[in-house]
Design a protein around this motif. Structure first.
Motif, PDB file in Angstrom:
ATOM      1  N   ARG A  79       0.864  -1.177   0.000  1.00 32.55           N
ATOM      2  CA  ARG A  79       0.000   0.000   0.000  1.00 32.55           C
ATOM      3  C   ARG A  79       0.905   1.232   0.000  1.00 32.55           C
ATOM      4  N   PRO A  80       1.451   1.588  -1.147  1.00 30.83           N
ATOM      5  CA  PRO A  80       2.466   2.653  -1.177  1.00 30.83           C
ATOM      6  C   PRO A  80       1.976   4.003  -0.654  1.00 30.83           C
ATOM      7  N   TRP A  81       0.683   4.274  -0.717  1.00 29.88           N
ATOM      8  CA  TRP A  81       0.162   5.546  -0.221  1.00 29.88           C
ATOM      9  C   TRP A  81       0.303   5.665   1.292  1.00 29.88           C
ATOM     10  N   THR A  82       0.442   4.534   1.992  1.00 30.72           N
ATOM     11  CA  THR A  82       0.581   4.593   3.451  1.00 30.72           C
ATOM     12  C   THR A  82       1.958   5.083   3.883  1.00 30.72           C
ATOM     13  N   HIS A  83       2.912   5.121   2.962  1.00 29.42           N
ATOM     14  CA  HIS A  83       4.223   5.683   3.289  1.00 29.42           C
ATOM     15  C   HIS A  83       4.163   7.208   3.293  1.00 29.42           C
ATOM     16  N   VAL A  84       3.203   7.759   2.592  1.00 31.07           N
ATOM     17  CA  VAL A  84       3.006   9.211   2.585  1.00 31.07           C
ATOM     18  C   VAL A  84       2.184   9.629   3.798  1.00 31.07           C
TER      19      VAL A  84
END
Length: 173
Positions: A79-84
């Motif tokens: 879930r790459p958006w959770t790194h933002v």
């Protein structure tokens, strides 16, 4: 979970249908492969929106007297958006109305703590807090109270400085 799946499917149908209408009104100048791309994008957007709104939707429905004490935010590579913006998947709530104290032991408090999780059942735990010593213990089987109101058989643990659960229990009432 089932309703969220239905919502994601409808979002995909709406996104794909909207793109099909846009392609048609553009005189077919846009490529037709944009229809499944729009459907997939709408499904991802609906899923992300549902994940990020879970915490606020759940805390709004908490009974009166419940206080969110601690949250657990996570990030995942899939879930790459959770790194933002990290995602809140779990939290701990204290039922302030359940806090009890004994006049013969004013620093000792008993309370009910609830553990909420995104895809897990609600769990409740009775907790004892010694506000004077900075200790807390889970009240499980094998715990007893003597005639003076002291707790026997508890596994007391030292709470870290500024422990949100201990602070909330000690500040209640």
């Amino acid at each position: 979970m089932f309703l969220e799946l239905i919502a994601v499917i409808f979002a995909g149908m709406a996104g794909g249908g909207l793109m099909a209408i846009i392609i048609r009104f553009s005189g077919s100048r846009l490529p037709k492969w944009l229809t499944p791309v729009a459907a997939g994008g709408a499904m991802i957007a609906a899923t992300v929106s549902s994940e990020y709104s879970w915490f606020s939707r759940t805390t709004v429905t908490l009974p009166e007297g419940f206080v969110v004490v601690e949250t657990v935010e996570t990030s995942a590579i899939y879930r790459p958006w959770t790194h933002v913006v990290p995602l809140t998947e779990r939290f701990v709530a204290l039922d302030t109305a359940s806090v009890q104290s004994n006049p013969s032991h004013p620093d000792l408090r008993l309370a009910q703590v609830y553990f909420y999780g995104r895809w897990s059942p609600l769990n409740r735990l009775n907790v004892a807090a010694d506000c004077g010593k900075g200790l807390r213990a889970a009240l499980t089987d094998g715990i007893s109270f003597d005639d003076a109101g002291s707790i026997e058989g508890a596994n007391w643990v030292s709470a870290r400085d500024n422990d949100p659960l201990l602070d909330a229990i000690c500040e209640a009432r």
